[in-house]
Write a protein that holds these residues in place. Structure first.
Motif, PDB file in Angstrom:
ATOM      1  N   ASP A  81       0.865  -1.173   0.000  1.00 51.64           N
ATOM      2  CA  ASP A  81       0.000   0.000   0.000  1.00 51.64           C
ATOM      3  C   ASP A  81       0.904   1.227   0.000  1.00 51.64           C
ATOM      4  N   ILE A  82       0.415   2.317  -0.569  1.00 49.75           N
ATOM      5  CA  ILE A  82       1.169   3.560  -0.575  1.00 49.75           C
ATOM      6  C   ILE A  82       0.741   4.410   0.618  1.00 49.75           C
ATOM      7  N   TYR A  83       1.716   4.820   1.410  1.00 43.02           N
ATOM      8  CA  TYR A  83       1.488   5.678   2.573  1.00 43.02           C
ATOM      9  C   TYR A  83       2.068   7.066   2.306  1.00 43.02           C
ATOM     10  N   LEU A  84       1.577   8.025   3.057  1.00 46.68           N
ATOM     11  CA  LEU A  84       2.067   9.396   2.961  1.00 46.68           C
ATOM     12  C   LEU A  84       2.373   9.884   4.375  1.00 46.68           C
ATOM     13  N   VAL A  85       3.546  10.484   4.560  1.00 50.10           N
ATOM     14  CA  VAL A  85       3.947  10.959   5.878  1.00 50.10           C
ATOM     15  C   VAL A  85       4.640  12.307   5.726  1.00 50.10           C
ATOM     16  N   GLY A  86       4.474  13.151   6.720  1.00 53.57           N
ATOM     17  CA  GLY A  86       5.154  14.429   6.711  1.00 53.57           C
ATOM     18  C   GLY A  86       6.653  14.254   6.909  1.00 53.57           C
ATOM     19  N   PHE A  87       7.438  15.192   6.401  1.00 49.11           N
ATOM     20  CA  PHE A  87       8.885  15.131   6.585  1.00 49.11           C
ATOM     21  C   PHE A  87       9.244  15.110   8.063  1.00 49.11           C
ATOM     22  N   ASP A  88       8.415  15.735   8.884  1.00 52.90           N
ATOM     23  CA  ASP A  88       8.663  15.756  10.325  1.00 52.90           C
ATOM     24  C   ASP A  88       8.116  14.528  11.030  1.00 52.90           C
ATOM     25  N   GLY A  89       7.581  13.569  10.268  1.00 53.46           N
ATOM     26  CA  GLY A  89       7.050  12.336  10.849  1.00 53.46           C
ATOM     27  C   GLY A  89       5.581  12.393  11.204  1.00 53.46           C
ATOM     28  N   SER A  90       4.934  13.504  10.953  1.00 55.12           N
ATOM     29  CA  SER A  90       3.526  13.666  11.317  1.00 55.12           C
ATOM     30  C   SER A  90       2.618  13.059  10.252  1.00 55.12           C
ATOM     31  N   ARG A  91       1.394  12.751  10.666  1.00 58.30           N
ATOM     32  CA  ARG A  91       0.325  12.302   9.755  1.00 58.30           C
ATOM     33  C   ARG A  91       0.758  11.142   8.850  1.00 58.30           C
ATOM     34  N   ASN A  92       1.326  10.124   9.464  1.00 55.22           N
ATOM     35  CA  ASN A  92       1.695   8.917   8.709  1.00 55.22           C
ATOM     36  C   ASN A  92       0.427   8.105   8.489  1.00 55.22           C
ATOM     37  N   ALA A 151      15.201  11.389   1.566  1.00 54.09           N
ATOM     38  CA  ALA A 151      14.559  10.291   2.290  1.00 54.09           C
ATOM     39  C   ALA A 151      15.201   8.994   1.825  1.00 54.09           C
ATOM     40  N   PHE A 152      15.215   7.978   2.701  1.00 50.86           N
ATOM     41  CA  PHE A 152      15.839   6.716   2.313  1.00 50.86           C
ATOM     42  C   PHE A 152      15.320   5.572   3.175  1.00 50.86           C
ATOM     43  N   THR A 153      15.628   4.355   2.747  1.00 52.22           N
ATOM     44  CA  THR A 153      15.281   3.171   3.522  1.00 52.22           C
ATOM     45  C   THR A 153      16.425   2.873   4.485  1.00 52.22           C
ATOM     46  N   ASP A 203      13.078   0.610   7.278  1.00 50.60           N
ATOM     47  CA  ASP A 203      12.135   1.628   7.726  1.00 50.60           C
ATOM     48  C   ASP A 203      12.416   2.896   6.933  1.00 50.60           C
ATOM     49  N   LEU A 204      11.500   3.846   7.010  1.00 49.47           N
ATOM     50  CA  LEU A 204      11.698   5.126   6.340  1.00 49.47           C
ATOM     51  C   LEU A 204      12.487   6.059   7.250  1.00 49.47           C
ATOM     52  N   ALA A 205      13.494   6.695   6.672  1.00 47.90           N
ATOM     53  CA  ALA A 205      14.250   7.725   7.376  1.00 47.90           C
ATOM     54  C   ALA A 205      14.343   8.953   6.474  1.00 47.90           C
ATOM     55  N   VAL A 206      14.520  10.107   7.088  1.00 51.63           N
ATOM     56  CA  VAL A 206      14.683  11.351   6.333  1.00 51.63           C
ATOM     57  C   VAL A 206      15.925  12.066   6.850  1.00 51.63           C
ATOM     58  N   GLY A 207      16.465  12.927   6.003  1.00 53.74           N
ATOM     59  CA  GLY A 207      17.627  13.692   6.403  1.00 53.74           C
ATOM     60  C   GLY A 207      17.576  15.092   5.837  1.00 53.74           C
ATOM     61  N   GLU A 208      18.241  16.002   6.524  1.00 54.64           N
ATOM     62  CA  GLU A 208      18.417  17.363   6.036  1.00 54.64           C
ATOM     63  C   GLU A 208      19.815  17.781   6.442  1.00 54.64           C
ATOM     64  N   GLY A 209      20.705  17.869   5.467  1.00 54.16           N
ATOM     65  CA  GLY A 209      22.102  18.086   5.800  1.00 54.16           C
ATOM     66  C   GLY A 209      22.643  16.875   6.525  1.00 54.16           C
ATOM     67  N   ASP A 230      21.553  16.011   9.592  1.00 56.35           N
ATOM     68  CA  ASP A 230      20.525  15.591  10.551  1.00 56.35           C
ATOM     69  C   ASP A 230      19.677  14.481   9.939  1.00 56.35           C
ATOM     70  N   VAL A 231      19.809  13.265  10.463  1.00 65.51           N
ATOM     71  CA  VAL A 231      19.079  12.099   9.945  1.00 65.51           C
ATOM     72  C   VAL A 231      18.165  11.562  11.033  1.00 65.51           C
ATOM     73  N   ARG A 232      16.897  11.291  10.680  1.00 63.03           N
ATOM     74  CA  ARG A 232      15.919  10.805  11.651  1.00 63.03           C
ATOM     75  C   ARG A 232      15.158   9.610  11.088  1.00 63.03           C
ATOM     76  N   ARG A 233      14.907   8.639  11.928  1.00 67.31           N
ATOM     77  CA  ARG A 233      14.068   7.498  11.570  1.00 67.31           C
ATOM     78  C   ARG A 233      12.610   7.889  11.747  1.00 67.31           C
TER      79      ARG A 233
END
Length: 677
Positions: free
Chosen positions: A74-85, A385-387, A396-402, A404-407
């Motif tokens: 299924d396709i999910y949508l999540v905010g870059f900040d992790g909200s509304r997954n 964003a990356f796995t 799992d989904l992780a995101v980064g900015e510069g 700063d990397v967060r799961r």
């Protein structure tokens, strides 16, 4: 975690393969140990796609259906900040954002035929864009958002068969029509016997309608890339009519309206693949290498002008193979590559210089064994964003900015709450061959006690040009849950240590890599918690080759499982699905001109020395290392008086673990054979 399948019974055939102690654990009081049936509850992330404004990430949430024995997504949508997954589109995959960020294109099966859909994100309906008879892939939006380009196979007229039968009487029931084959590559692992067809580029309106074909050559075309004006598509293809020319693709350009012939932008000897146009429209980035007919080449990242001129490598000094790359909005690139058993993302400037590391531990989409891989998506500014993989969780989904990397997700946290997983320790050894540094990992049971003595499984990776790492492996975790210490090694020939290290096995495989493996076994025993009288060995594909080579050179292992191996290089080279490649890149001559070179590297040549009880395990539809290789070895072991057995995995090609029940069957067979000995 996927909970919809909890409580379902194991298939009867799997129950027959499962060691009794595992079945007892399942039926008795609850256990904290990982179970084979836990595969049905596992999930992982695939195909992350960052929105053009960088505020959201679409991704596939992949699980498994116990009734169909297949993966679901299924396709999910999540905010870059992790909200509304939240779920966005059910039973769908391959999300692709329009460049305007107002729509997502995706694929979904309709009457068992994958079709392209478009979903408006302002609350609009999903619209089916295509009605295709074949499977589309590699779709990409035009700059103005009015069209999608994609790849799809098209049948072509093959040579007319010399087999001509008289007309069949009405109602007669004759045998099936003979299949006439006149091409060297006539079958492929995972694809079976190939129909006469080639991948072509198509363009379709995002409002729907008939897709138009824009390429026509009698060769496969790669994923398309739009030029900034939306009038042309770039692609990669090997247009050679020589069937032995298997690694010489070039970049081409064709009008998106299908008018006119394709023109070629590159001509060098070697692959030029995956063209992508920079946001400014001034440069093309692509991957490739100068073909030296070696077993292994580093794939480098190149940039060139839009017409293919002034081509130059950006990663030659990196001495690592670039697996993927994407442009950023400021005409820089993010690359993905493996180094020392880990997978990195790094930012590269077109002016050159050392790549700047952005993230590590990319991967987690190979559930079975701890292979490299993974995916990422470049966003605006410094965002991406990356796995993300760990030793105790798949992607799992992780995101980064510069930096700063967060799961963002923890898809298997409910499984984590019920099961205790083994822990991984890194191990470096010095090769007894030439003092090289060899990297390994030791997976210990969850309840590990250093004062005890454990049986050890040496588990060997395939390839041979691949790598293991500190990544989640369901197979190895199940071995650890059964009470084994699991050792896995990157011997010489493994990737992620540079081209020279990989090519140490050039025309000498298997060989000195055997010593690297034994050195790692000795170093693990020296730690004091391994019972040297209970050593076991297994591996698949290239690991199957090395497992068979090991038992032909030593009897220190109590039992072995040789999975999907090459036993006789001469028969393999003429019978596998890539004959032209194997005979030219893994050997200097074809087997009929230099049989001795093939035979001296074949485990079959030393089968008379085998004393170890050895089981064979291969998929029935394996065309990469065909099951005839296992059948030869099984017969030879029988003739030599060695205790042996053969497990033929049904509905399986080379990728045995592509179906969850086959993953469980493989693990159960390995544990059952080792338990017997």
């Amino acid at each position: 975690m996927n909970t919809r399948f909890a409580g379902r019974r194991l298939p009867l055939t799997l129950a027959l393969l499962t060691p009794l102690y595992l079945l007892a654990q399942t039926a008795a009081t609850p256990t904290r140990a990982l179970q084979p049936s836990d595969v049905w509850g596992m999930e992982y992330v695939r195909n992350p796609a960052m929105s053009p404004n960088g505020k959201q990430v679409a991704y596939e949430r992949v699980g498994f259906d116990i009734m169909t024995d297949k993966s679901t997504s299924d396709i999910y949508l999540v905010g870059f900040d992790g909200s509304r997954n939240r779920p966005l589109i059910v039973e769908a995959g391959n999300p692709k954002w329009s460049r305007q960020g107002d729509r997502i294109a995706f694929t979904r099966p309709v009457d068992d035929k994958p079709q392209i859909f478009v979903r408006y994100l302002d609350g609009g309906e999903e619209m089916q864009v295509t009605k295709l008879q074949e499977s589309p892939s590699a779709m990409t939006w035009s700059p103005d958002g009015k069209h999608l380009a994609f790849v799809m196979p098209v049948a072509y007229e093959s040579s007319k068969s010399v087999v001509q039968l008289p007309p069949k009487p009405a109602g007669a029931k004759w045998a099936g029509e003979p299949i006439y084959i006149d091409r060297l590559k006539y079958r492929a692992d995972g694809g079976g016997y190939l129909k006469p067809r080639f991948d072509q580029l198509f363009v379709v309106s995002t409002d729907g309608g008939t897709a138009r074909q824009v390429t026509y050559g009698a060769y496969d075309h790669s994923a398309p890339a739009w030029t900034p004006d939306g009038k042309s598509l770039l692609f990669s293809a090997n247009a050679s009519e020589d069937e032995l020319n298997v690694s010489d693709s070039n970049l081409g350009r064709v009008m998106a309206d299908g008018l006119g012939k394709a023109t070629w932008l590159t001509t060098r000897v070697g692959p030029d693949d995956s063209p992508k146009v920079s946001p400014s429209g001034k440069l093309i980035a692509y991957s490739g290498f100068d073909d030296k007919r070696l077993g292994y080449h580093n794939t480098e990242l190149y940039v060139a002008n839009l017409d293919g001129s002034n081509a130059r490598s950006l990663t030659q000094a990196l001495d690592r193979s670039v697996d993927d790359f994407q442009w950023t909005e400021n005409d820089e690139l993010i690359i993905q590559y493996d180094t020392e058993g880990d997978t990195y993302l790094a930012r590269v400037k077109t002016s050159g210089g050392k790549p700047r590391t952005l993230a590590k531990r990319v991967g987690g989409q190979s559930l079975g064994r701890p292979y490299s891989g993974g995916q990422f998506s470049a966003g605006p500014g410094e965002r991406f964003a990356f796995t993300l993989v760990g030793s105790q969780h798949p992607a799992d989904l992780a995101v980064g900015e510069g930096d700063d990397v967060r799961r963002v997700t923890r898809l298997n946290e409910d499984l984590d709450a019920m099961r205790d997983l083994g822990t991984v320790e890194e191990l470096y050894t010095t090769s007894s061959v030439d003092q090289r540094r060899i990297q390994s990992w030791v997976l210990k049971p969850a309840d590990f006690d250093a004062s005890k003595k454990y049986p050890l499984i040496l588990e060997i990776h395939g390839g041979p040009y691949t790598n293991y790492g500190d990544r989640f492996s369901l197979e190895d975790q199940l071995y650890a849950a059964a009470g084994y210490v699991v050792l896995y090694v990157n011997p010489r020939g493994s990737t992620s240590y540079g081209a020279d290290f990989a090519n140490l096995i050039e025309n000498d495989y298997p060989g000195k890599d055997y010593n690297d493996l034994m050195d790692a076994v000795d170093a693990t025993i020296a730690k004091g918690y391994v019972d040297s009288n209970r050593l076991y060995v297994t591996g698949g594909s290239g690991g199957g080759v090395l497992t068979a080579w090991i038992v032909g050179n030593t009897d220190r292992f109590k039992a072995a499982v040789v999975a999907k191996p090459v036993i006789n290089w001469a028969s393999f080279a003429l019978y596998a699905d890539n004959t032209a490649y194997f005979t030219q890149y893994w050997f200097e001559k074809p087997p009929y001109e230099d049989y001795e070179s093939y035979w001296k590297r074949s485990p079959l040549s030393i089968v008379g020395k085998v004393k170890t009880p050895t089981m064979l395990l291969t998929g029935e539809q394996d065309y990469r290392t065909p099951i005839a290789e296992s059948e030869q070895y099984f017969a030879a072991l029988k003739l030599a008086g060695v205790e042996t057995a053969m497990v033929r995995i049904q509905d399986s090609g080379h990728g045995i673990t592509n179906r969850p029940s086959n993953l469980m069957a493989k693990v159960s067979a390995v544990l059952g054979w080792f338990e017997r000995h």
